[in-house]
Design a protein around this motif. Structure first.
Motif, PDB file in Angstrom:
ATOM      1  N   ASN A   1       0.845  -1.202   0.000  1.00  0.00           N
ATOM      2  CA  ASN A   1       0.000   0.000   0.000  1.00  0.00           C
ATOM      3  C   ASN A   1       0.875   1.245   0.000  1.00  0.00           C
ATOM      4  O   ASN A   1       1.783   1.373   0.820  1.00  0.00           O
ATOM      5  CB  ASN A   1      -0.906   0.021   1.245  1.00  0.00           C
ATOM      6  CG  ASN A   1      -1.949  -1.080   1.201  1.00  0.00           C
ATOM      7  OD1 ASN A   1      -2.841  -1.050   0.371  1.00  0.00           O
ATOM      8  ND2 ASN A   1      -1.812  -2.047   2.099  1.00  0.00           N
ATOM      9  N   ARG A   2       0.568   2.147  -0.933  1.00  0.00           N
ATOM     10  CA  ARG A   2       1.265   3.421  -1.011  1.00  0.00           C
ATOM     11  C   ARG A   2       0.214   4.524  -1.076  1.00  0.00           C
ATOM     12  O   ARG A   2      -0.572   4.581  -2.026  1.00  0.00           O
ATOM     13  CB  ARG A   2       2.182   3.468  -2.241  1.00  0.00           C
ATOM     14  CG  ARG A   2       3.341   2.481  -2.144  1.00  0.00           C
ATOM     15  CD  ARG A   2       4.246   2.495  -3.354  1.00  0.00           C
ATOM     16  NE  ARG A   2       3.615   2.006  -4.557  1.00  0.00           N
ATOM     17  CZ  ARG A   2       3.405   0.723  -4.829  1.00  0.00           C
ATOM     18  NH1 ARG A   2       3.784  -0.206  -3.958  1.00  0.00           N
ATOM     19  NH2 ARG A   2       2.821   0.369  -5.956  1.00  0.00           N
ATOM     20  N   ASN A   3       0.224   5.381  -0.052  1.00  0.00           N
ATOM     21  CA  ASN A   3      -0.843   6.368   0.095  1.00  0.00           C
ATOM     22  C   ASN A   3      -0.416   7.793  -0.248  1.00  0.00           C
ATOM     23  O   ASN A   3      -1.274   8.662  -0.395  1.00  0.00           O
ATOM     24  CB  ASN A   3      -1.364   6.347   1.543  1.00  0.00           C
ATOM     25  CG  ASN A   3      -1.887   4.974   1.937  1.00  0.00           C
ATOM     26  OD1 ASN A   3      -2.756   4.427   1.281  1.00  0.00           O
ATOM     27  ND2 ASN A   3      -1.330   4.416   3.006  1.00  0.00           N
ATOM     28  N   PHE A   4       0.915   8.039  -0.358  1.00  0.00           N
ATOM     29  CA  PHE A   4       1.367   9.417  -0.494  1.00  0.00           C
ATOM     30  C   PHE A   4       2.312   9.577  -1.681  1.00  0.00           C
ATOM     31  O   PHE A   4       2.860   8.607  -2.207  1.00  0.00           O
ATOM     32  CB  PHE A   4       2.047   9.879   0.800  1.00  0.00           C
ATOM     33  CG  PHE A   4       1.155   9.802   1.998  1.00  0.00           C
ATOM     34  CD1 PHE A   4       0.133  10.727   2.168  1.00  0.00           C
ATOM     35  CD2 PHE A   4       1.312   8.797   2.939  1.00  0.00           C
ATOM     36  CE1 PHE A   4      -0.707  10.657   3.275  1.00  0.00           C
ATOM     37  CE2 PHE A   4       0.480   8.717   4.046  1.00  0.00           C
ATOM     38  CZ  PHE A   4      -0.552   9.646   4.209  1.00  0.00           C
ATOM     39  N   LEU A   5       2.515  10.835  -2.038  1.00  0.00           N
ATOM     40  CA  LEU A   5       3.274  11.182  -3.234  1.00  0.00           C
ATOM     41  C   LEU A   5       4.671  10.588  -3.231  1.00  0.00           C
ATOM     42  O   LEU A   5       5.153  10.099  -4.261  1.00  0.00           O
ATOM     43  CB  LEU A   5       3.351  12.712  -3.342  1.00  0.00           C
ATOM     44  CG  LEU A   5       4.052  13.300  -4.560  1.00  0.00           C
ATOM     45  CD1 LEU A   5       3.258  12.995  -5.825  1.00  0.00           C
ATOM     46  CD2 LEU A   5       4.222  14.809  -4.399  1.00  0.00           C
ATOM     47  N   GLU A   6       5.329  10.612  -2.094  1.00  0.00           N
ATOM     48  CA  GLU A   6       6.733  10.199  -2.038  1.00  0.00           C
ATOM     49  C   GLU A   6       6.920   8.701  -1.831  1.00  0.00           C
ATOM     50  O   GLU A   6       8.061   8.203  -1.856  1.00  0.00           O
ATOM     51  CB  GLU A   6       7.474  10.948  -0.922  1.00  0.00           C
ATOM     52  CG  GLU A   6       7.044  10.605   0.494  1.00  0.00           C
ATOM     53  CD  GLU A   6       5.888  11.468   0.975  1.00  0.00           C
ATOM     54  OE1 GLU A   6       5.775  11.644   2.198  1.00  0.00           O
ATOM     55  OE2 GLU A   6       5.102  11.953   0.141  1.00  0.00           O
ATOM     56  N   ASP A   7       5.836   7.956  -1.608  1.00  0.00           N
ATOM     57  CA  ASP A   7       5.959   6.532  -1.265  1.00  0.00           C
ATOM     58  C   ASP A   7       6.623   5.716  -2.374  1.00  0.00           C
ATOM     59  O   ASP A   7       7.388   4.778  -2.097  1.00  0.00           O
ATOM     60  CB  ASP A   7       4.584   5.947  -0.938  1.00  0.00           C
ATOM     61  CG  ASP A   7       4.083   6.387   0.427  1.00  0.00           C
ATOM     62  OD1 ASP A   7       4.876   7.010   1.160  1.00  0.00           O
ATOM     63  OD2 ASP A   7       2.910   6.117   0.753  1.00  0.00           O
TER      64      ASP A   7
END
Length: 527
Positions: A239-245
């Motif tokens: 799971n990647r929720n943010f811009l920088e993930d």
């Protein structure tokens, strides 16, 4: 039986009283086994603390370590994984035969285990063991809390080094790893001058300290700042929720924890750590990081103010330096015309003096001071009457006395202009002789400031190799011979040696270049 139970209760009370002291964890474990032996009559027992996911032996009685085989270790680890950590009451569990295991724990935390052999177990004895283990667990918890408090204080103390993040950030990162391992650490703050950007102070296992910019919108720090809540992403591959993930995952980071940085009740940014191991951070570690972030917030805010001021000051000083240089260049031209009438004299002596000083190992601000003093060395001649300064004949004794006042006249001018104060030693003492027969103060040897000793040679060399109305210039060889002749009398021997290490090519180049232009620029900037 009644008497035996009273003895057990007395031993238990004694053990509880003992635990009220401040003891190392190893001492607690030793006393725990002693009380088990006294009450249970167990023949063998081993006590272990959990350290980096492994059970480490801390104390034992009777015979070898009870976790003395891979099978026993696997069995213990399997049981430990299923211990109920919802409360702090440990319950003995039968491993095999007459070997029991009991956890040392508090809600959410497993500190260790005790293995013990008891030939005739009973419910009463099991209850007694639970009480003993619970009391020992409480002591271990207090010990852990004291260690954590000390550890956090040490981490926070790194922020007392001063306001420069670049200085203390690496030490902070090193100490922070005592709480939990990580492969990347960042402190992220909204850019003070640009609302859509973040300043990212980073330190990781692959790169040294760095400062970069990143977009604010849709970033994890923006979420933390807006919600004032920590957030952990246990596995970025799922799971990647943010811009920088995506960038973090591509760099090898699997688990990311971000907690709010607080200062004076406001969220000012986020403290972020990342690990290459999924599910790396427990609730305890999250809690500790929150405490660290709460306590370093004011220091980080001060550092941001310091950096913002430095950035603006740097720009202002850059503009001041350009203006200052322009003024000095104009003044240099005027001084050259008023005194020698020789184009480029002031810049040549600056270049010669700098070359000598560099051969002496002078650098940085001290070199800038020599550069400035050399440029302004004869500023005091502004106060000398034209009838004396431009007299074509030999000066009378009275006129010579007046001429020799120009170092002090120059020092008076410089002292009234604070920004030019570094030039003062050369302006005042550039006519002192090494043997003490110079002026105005008759200083000798090391009493003469180094810059003045250096400049005297540069000035003499330029005077000898320049054409004057009353004589022709000497050759470089002739001038060098004269300088060597004055070694130890007029000139400092060490500085003469430094001058002699300047190549003929460099001396010629300085003379030719300074015939056509005059310019001054400090290497460090003017403050």
């Amino acid at each position: 039986m009644f008497k035996h139970n009273l003895l057990n209760l007395d031993a238990l009370k004694e053990f509880v009283c003992f635990l009220h002291g401040s003891w190392d964890k190893e001492v607690v474990m030793i006393e725990l086994l002693r009380i088990l032996k006294d009450i249970l009559g167990c023949s063998r027992a081993s006590a272990y603390l959990l350290d980096d996911g492994e059970f480490k032996l801390k104390a034992k009685i009777g015979g070898p370590d009870l976790l003395n085989s891979p099978q026993a270790i696997r069995q213990c680890q399997a049981l430990a994984a299923n211990f109920n950590l919802d409360d702090d009451i440990g319950v003995p569990v039968l491993l095999n035969g007459d070997l029991y295991i009991i956890p040392l724990k508090s809600p959410g935390e497993l500190y260790g285990v005790v293995l013990y052999e008891v030939p005739k177990p009973s419910q009463a004895l099991n209850d007694m063991v639970s009480i003993i283990a619970t009391q020992a667990s409480a002591a271990l918890k207090n010990n852990w809390l004291a260690d954590e408090k000390k550890m956090i204080n040490e981490i926070i103390s790194t922020f007392n080094s001063g306001p420069d993040l670049q200085v203390y950030y690496p030490r902070f990162a090193q100490k922070l790893k005592q709480i939990a391992p990580f492969d990347r650490l960042t402190i992220t703050i909204p850019e003070p001058f640009y609302a859509d950007s973040l300043i990212v102070y980073a330190e990781d296992s692959k790169n040294p300290f760095s400062v970069t910019r990143a977009p604010y919108e849709n970033s994890a720090p923006s979420w933390v700042i807006s919600t004032c809540q920590p957030i952990v992403e246990n596995d970025l591959s799922e799971n990647r929720n943010f811009l920088e993930d995506e960038l973090l995952l591509n760099s090898g980071i699997r688990c990311a924890l971000r907690v709010p940085l607080m200062s004076r009740g406001q969220v000012i940014g986020s403290l972020n750590i990342g690990s290459e191991t999924p599910n790396a951070y427990s609730q305890r570690e999250i809690t500790l990081f929150i405490e660290v972030a709460d306590r370093i917030g004011p220091a980080v805010e001060n550092a941001l103010v310091y950096e913002a001021i430095n950035e603006k000051l740097g720009r202002a000083l850059g503009q001041l330096d350009e203006t200052f240089s322009a003024v000095l260049n104009a003044l240099t031209v005027l001084l050259d015309k008023r005194d020698t009438g020789t184009k480029g004299h002031s810049l040549r002596v600056v270049r010669y003096a700098v070359a000598i000083a560099e051969n002496l190992g002078v650098e940085g601000r001290e070199l800038d001071d020599i550069r400035l003093g050399s440029l302004l060395h004869d500023i005091g001649k502004i106060g000398i009457p034209d009838s004396i300064l431009f007299k074509p004949d030999k000066l009378t004794d009275e006129e010579w006395v007046i001429m020799k006042t120009h170092p002090k006249l120059g020092a008076d001018i410089i002292s009234k202009l604070g920004i030019l104060s570094p030039a003062l030693p050369i302006v005042l003492h550039h006519h002192e002789w090494f043997d003490g027969y110079g002026y105005p103060d008759g200083l000798a040897g090391g009493e003469i400031p180094l810059g003045a000793r250096v400049f005297t040679i540069a000035d003499a060399f330029d005077a000898m190799t320049s054409n004057r109305p009353y004589r022709k210039a000497k050759s470089i060889d002739e001038a060098v011979t004269e300088l060597v002749r004055g070694r130890g009398s007029q000139f400092c021997p060490v500085c003469i040696d430094a001058f002699m290490r300047i190549s003929l090519k460099e001396l010629t180049s300085i003379y030719e270049e300074c015939q056509f232009e005059v310019g001054f620029k400090s290497s460090c900037g003017i403050e």
